[in-house]
Write an enzyme that holds these catalytic residues in place. Structure first.
Site, PDB file in Angstrom:
ATOM      1  CE1 TYR A   1     -25.708  -6.345  -2.316  1.00  0.00           C
ATOM      2  CE2 TYR A   1     -25.937  -8.695  -1.953  1.00  0.00           C
ATOM      3  CZ  TYR A   1     -25.336  -7.646  -2.598  1.00  0.00           C
ATOM      4  OH  TYR A   1     -24.342  -7.890  -3.524  1.00  0.00           O
TER       5      TYR A   1
ATOM      6  N   GLY B   1     -22.532 -13.301  -7.636  1.00  0.00           N
ATOM      7  CA  GLY B   1     -23.929 -13.661  -7.877  1.00  0.00           C
ATOM      8  C   GLY B   1     -24.411 -14.980  -7.323  1.00  0.00           C
TER       9      GLY B   1
ATOM     10  CE1 TYR C   1     -33.836  -6.138  -4.895  1.00  0.00           C
ATOM     11  CE2 TYR C   1     -33.004  -7.288  -2.974  1.00  0.00           C
ATOM     12  CZ  TYR C   1     -32.832  -6.364  -3.978  1.00  0.00           C
ATOM     13  OH  TYR C   1     -31.647  -5.687  -4.054  1.00  0.00           O
TER      14      TYR C   1
ATOM     15  CB  CYS D   1     -44.724   5.853   8.021  1.00  0.00           C
ATOM     16  SG  CYS D   1     -46.326   6.307   8.586  1.00  0.00           S
ATOM     17  CD  GLU D   2     -43.803   3.498   2.194  1.00  0.00           C
ATOM     18  OE1 GLU D   2     -44.289   2.762   1.332  1.00  0.00           O
ATOM     19  OE2 GLU D   2     -43.759   4.734   2.100  1.00  0.00           O
TER      20      GLU D   2
ATOM     21  CD  GLU E   1     -16.283  -7.915  -9.528  1.00  0.00           C
ATOM     22  OE1 GLU E   1     -15.423  -7.114  -9.883  1.00  0.00           O
ATOM     23  OE2 GLU E   1     -17.503  -7.788  -9.823  1.00  0.00           O
ATOM     24  N   PRO E   2     -17.602 -12.334  -5.347  1.00  0.00           N
ATOM     25  CG  PRO E   2     -16.833 -14.002  -3.888  1.00  0.00           C
ATOM     26  CD  PRO E   2     -16.406 -13.143  -5.050  1.00  0.00           C
ATOM     27  N   GLY E   3     -20.287 -11.479  -3.129  1.00  0.00           N
ATOM     28  CA  GLY E   3     -20.657 -10.628  -1.996  1.00  0.00           C
ATOM     29  C   GLY E   3     -21.537 -11.421  -1.038  1.00  0.00           C
TER      30      GLY E   3
END
Ligand SMILES: Cc1ncc(COP(=O)(O)O)c(C=O)c1O
Length: 437
Positions: A393, A252, A336, A364-365, A292-294
């Protein structure tokens, strides 16, 4: 601040002003591999792994750093983090099998998931992975049943929700009681789950896990999490005699996407976590510590590169610069409202005219705006834009929306670039459909 400060270590401008990653010209890489292109720096990735392993080995040797595969995984990344001594935390059968195939020893693989499929549990039990993290009592019972049925014992961490609210986006906050993840401590459900785990055949309760969220800059929620896990351990020991062999406060740590972000160095986070653990632990007990770092391992090592296409000026309203990627390769801005630092990558125009623009994706958004209201040099069709801190991510959440072909990924190591994931082709799309009669 230098405009390149948030890019991979040692990023420079070449003689013609083009961006250079570990000495490799981004323009040359684009000529070879096309855009959108994700470029990772091996040196930056290895340095980030060591920013965890070195301090933790010094302060709390009974520990393992598990890279969170969801932030981005391919076989090359798995091999590199494995060479750096990390294990890998996975959340699906595919992630688990990919890291296993890449040579990560089973005992250094963890399987998470709030709704693990029976087949994934069976695969994990067959492989004999280090831990399955039970996310609730249903999950716990299913794991126990599947392991017992094959005469195996699955090592379990129980995922708890400690009731900690971290200051981050609500979609990446996971430590509160009202969460789809974990078992609440406050209302007694976690205590019930421990009693259940201690009595089920087919499993061995190894310890407790709690991940409170992602992109967190403040160390206090991390310390609070460690305290909550130890307080709970002490309370359960008094009641059942069981004290955990392992404690996992998840990942995190926040990373800097923009100059004004404060950031949280892995070194200081590791120190804070280890020292609070040592302070809170009774006697001289030292359970195995699992981090658990990502994002903080992989974000800075990766950049995303796009080619500018159409430019649409609406006088006194906005200028839209459209690029050849967007939410199908990086959904974070749409999901986000995430921001990035972006530079012109094929030429250096320092001191030249600038313009405030919104960089739009091609999907197409209307919400497919990659970089909103950013100031860039005056752009032309064919210019290359590169976003920093794009290694986490982005590609891992890429989709085939609009039947987009997912981008290629290259790894650069001291000027040498290798393709680590090829660009998808239309056949990758068509292959999922039944053949025509
Ligand atoms: C259980 C768990 N561990 C670790 C991570 C990695 O978090 P981060 O990438 O913010 O370090 C996550 C992210 O969602 C997670 O859910």
């Amino acid at each position: 601040m230098s405009e390149l400060q948030l890019f991979p270590l040692g990023t420079t401008r070449g003689e013609d002003g083009e961006l250079m990653i570990e000495g490799a010209s981004v323009t040359d890489l684009v000529n070879q591999f096309g855009t959108p292109l994700y470029i990772y720096s091996e040196n930056t990735l290895r340095a980030a792994c060591r920013s965890y392993t070195q301090p933790i080995d010094d302060i709390y040797p009974n520990s393992t750093v598990m890279f969170a595969a969801k932030s981005y995984l391919d076989p090359t990344i798995a091999k590199i983090v494995g060479e750096e001594g990390l294990g890998v935390e996975t959340v699906s059968g595919s992630e688990m099998q990919t890291v296993h195939r890449a040579g990560i020893p089973p005992e250094l693989i963890t399987l998470h998931g709030n709704n693990k499929l029976t087949d994934e549990i069976d695969q994990a039990v067959d492989l004999g992975i280090g831990h399955l993290v039970a996310d609730g009592t249903d999950d716990l019972q299913l794991i126990a049943e599947r392991a017992h049925r094959s005469n195996r014992t699955a090592n379990i961490l129980l995922r708890l929700t400690p009731g900690i609210s971290a200051h981050t986006h609500e979609y990446i906050r996971t430590g509160e009681i009202d969460s789809k993840f974990g078992i609440p401590i406050a209302n007694g459900q976690a205590a019930d789950a421990v009693r259940m785990a201690l009595n089920l055949p087919g499993i061995k309760l190894i310890g407790y896990h709690a991940h409170i969220g992602s992109q967190i800059f403040d160390v206090n929620p991390f310390k609070g999490n460690v305290k909550a896990l130890i307080d709970f351990s002490i309370q359960m020991e008094a009641e059942t005699g069981y004290f955990p062999e392992a404690i996992s406060p998840g990942g995190g740590a926040g990373v800097r996407y923009e100059e004004q972000d404060s950031g949280l160095s892995p070194e200081s986070l590791v120190k804070e976590i280890c020292h609070s653990l040592i302070d809170y632990l009774p006697d001289k007990r030292r359970p195995h510590l699992i981090l658990e770092p990502g994002r903080s391992i992989i974000a800075r090592s990766g950049i995303a590169v796009y080619t500018v296409g159409t430019i649409k000026r609406i006088p006194e309203v906005r200028t839209y610069v459209a690029v050849d990627g967007g939410m199908a390769d990086n959904i974070r801005p749409a999901l986000y409202g995430a921001n990035y630092t972006v530079v012109l990558a094929n030429r250096d125009t320092s001191g030249g005219p600038t313009e405030t623009v919104s960089v739009a994706g091609r999907y197409c958004e209307s919400g497919d705006i990659l970089f909103n209201n950013i100031t860039l040099p005056k752009l032309n069709r064919g210019d290359l834009l590169a976003s920093a801190t794009s290694g986490a991510y982005g590609m891992s959440m890429a989709s085939n929306y609009n039947m987009a072909l997912r981008p290629a990924v290259v790894m650069v190591d001291k000027r040498k670039a290798r393709l680590t994931r090829r660009r998808e082709t239309i056949n990758d799309i068509w292959n999922v459909f039944p053949a025509e009669d």
